[in-house]
Design a protein around this motif. Structure first.
Motif, mmCIF file in Angstrom:
data_model
loop_
_atom_site.group_PDB
_atom_site.id
_atom_site.type_symbol
_atom_site.label_atom_id
_atom_site.label_comp_id
_atom_site.label_asym_id
_atom_site.label_seq_id
_atom_site.Cartn_x
_atom_site.Cartn_y
_atom_site.Cartn_z
ATOM 1 N N THR A 1 -5.714 -6.403 -0.623
ATOM 2 C CA THR A 1 -6.018 -4.859 0.209
ATOM 3 C C THR A 1 -6.850 -5.384 1.189
ATOM 4 O OG1 THR A 1 -7.909 -4.233 -1.068
ATOM 5 C CG2 THR A 1 -5.440 -3.260 -1.824
ATOM 6 N N GLN B 1 -0.485 2.819 5.227
ATOM 7 C CA GLN B 1 0.887 2.370 4.263
ATOM 8 C C GLN B 1 1.515 1.350 4.831
ATOM 9 O OE1 GLN B 1 3.317 5.539 2.742
ATOM 10 N NE2 GLN B 1 1.662 6.542 1.821
ATOM 11 N N SER C 1 -8.212 -1.875 4.491
ATOM 12 C CA SER C 1 -8.115 -0.570 3.646
ATOM 13 C C SER C 1 -9.157 0.452 4.467
ATOM 14 C CB SER C 1 -8.803 -1.102 2.418
ATOM 15 O OG SER C 1 -8.921 0.261 1.557
ATOM 16 N N ALA D 1 0.751 -1.102 -0.003
ATOM 17 C CA ALA D 1 0.004 -0.067 -0.053
ATOM 18 C C ALA D 1 0.958 1.062 -0.120
ATOM 19 C CB ALA D 1 -1.051 -0.018 1.241
ATOM 20 N N GLN E 1 0.583 -2.451 8.399
ATOM 21 C CA GLN E 1 0.456 -1.157 8.077
ATOM 22 C C GLN E 1 0.603 -0.046 8.780
ATOM 23 O OE1 GLN E 1 -2.617 -2.284 4.147
ATOM 24 N NE2 GLN E 1 -3.288 -0.914 5.873
#
Length: 252
Positions: free
Chosen positions: A132, A83, A135, A57, A224
């Protein structure tokens, strides 16, 4: 008869399987007889190209770390919210196991998370193919089982399972300490219930049939950024064993 719990080089440091969780798993039978079931395991002594689908990401890496016995490192490589990296065994073309009546599944991983005070957006467990997986601050997979954090909730993790969008989430079921190894696992009893474990201790909630996915799943990891730090996840090993005997007729 061999004892797969015997790990003399490091068992005293809690490196091995959680005995209580695996007691009823016919692991040795599965390893030698595919009519009993099948398994996936990785101790990250190497990381062959193509074994994992790694999706960034914007940023993020998944690579071998410098550590005794082999460890993989998932690094957000960013302090920007959302990210980081999603890692799934295999490619985008297919998953590896499907829960069903009469089928038993064991999953366990040994890992440590660095930056426990502000942990990553995180998932570990089994999921449908979804590059993903987390998200916009939520788990986007409609079918999954595992441990997650998407609310920047300190050291607490949520045990989750979801079947075609019907989700059961048990907040605060699991906790961890910054930069300290822990083992997270679960046992899926057909399509009846799921028991979650940390370091071999069964957690309180048992997710039930309405939230057990019955589509193809694969071992999955997400790391992330939460928007304030650049967290990392060290993954020592993960194991998935499926008891799926030829003489059992499955139905969903």
């Amino acid at each position: 008869m061999s004892n797969f719990f015997a790990k003399p080089a490091g068992q005293e440091r809690n490196r091995g399987f959680s005995r209580e969780m695996w007691l009823n798993c016919p692991r040795e039978e599965i390893r030698i007889d595919r009519s009993v079931g099948y398994y996936f395991e990785d101790d990250f002594s190497d990381l062959p190209t193509g074994r994992y689908t790694v999706t960034q990401a914007t940023n993020g890496t998944f690579a071998l770390d410098d550590a005794d016995g082999g460890v993989a490192l998932a690094d957000c490589a960013s302090s920007t919210n959302g990210q980081g990296v999603t890692v799934q065994l295999g490619g985008a073309g297919g998953a590896f196991l499907t829960p069903a009546a009469g089928k038993k599944i064991w999953f366990e991983a040994r890992l440590k998370i660095v930056d426990a005070a502000t942990p990553p957006e995180f998932f570990i467990g089994l999921s449908e193919i979804d590059t993903t997986l987390i998200s916009t601050g939520a788990n986007s997979s409609a079918n999954h089982i595992g441990f997650e954090n998407v609310a920047v909730s300190g050291v607490a993790l949520t045990t989750v399972s979801e079947k075609a969008g019907a989700r059961n989430a048990n907040a605060g079921e699991s906790t961890f300490t910054d930069d300290a190894w822990t083992k997270l696992g679960f046992y899926v009893n057909g399509v009846t219930n799921i028991t979650f474990y940390q370091n071999g201790v069964a957690l309180a909630s048992k997710n039930v049939a309405a939230n057990i996915p019955v589509v193809g799943l694969t071992p999955s990891l997400v790391c992330q950024s939460n928007g304030t730090t650049d967290p990392v996840v060290h993954l020592d090993w993960w194991e998935v064993y499926v008891e799926d005997r030829d003489d059992v007729t499955h139905s969903t």
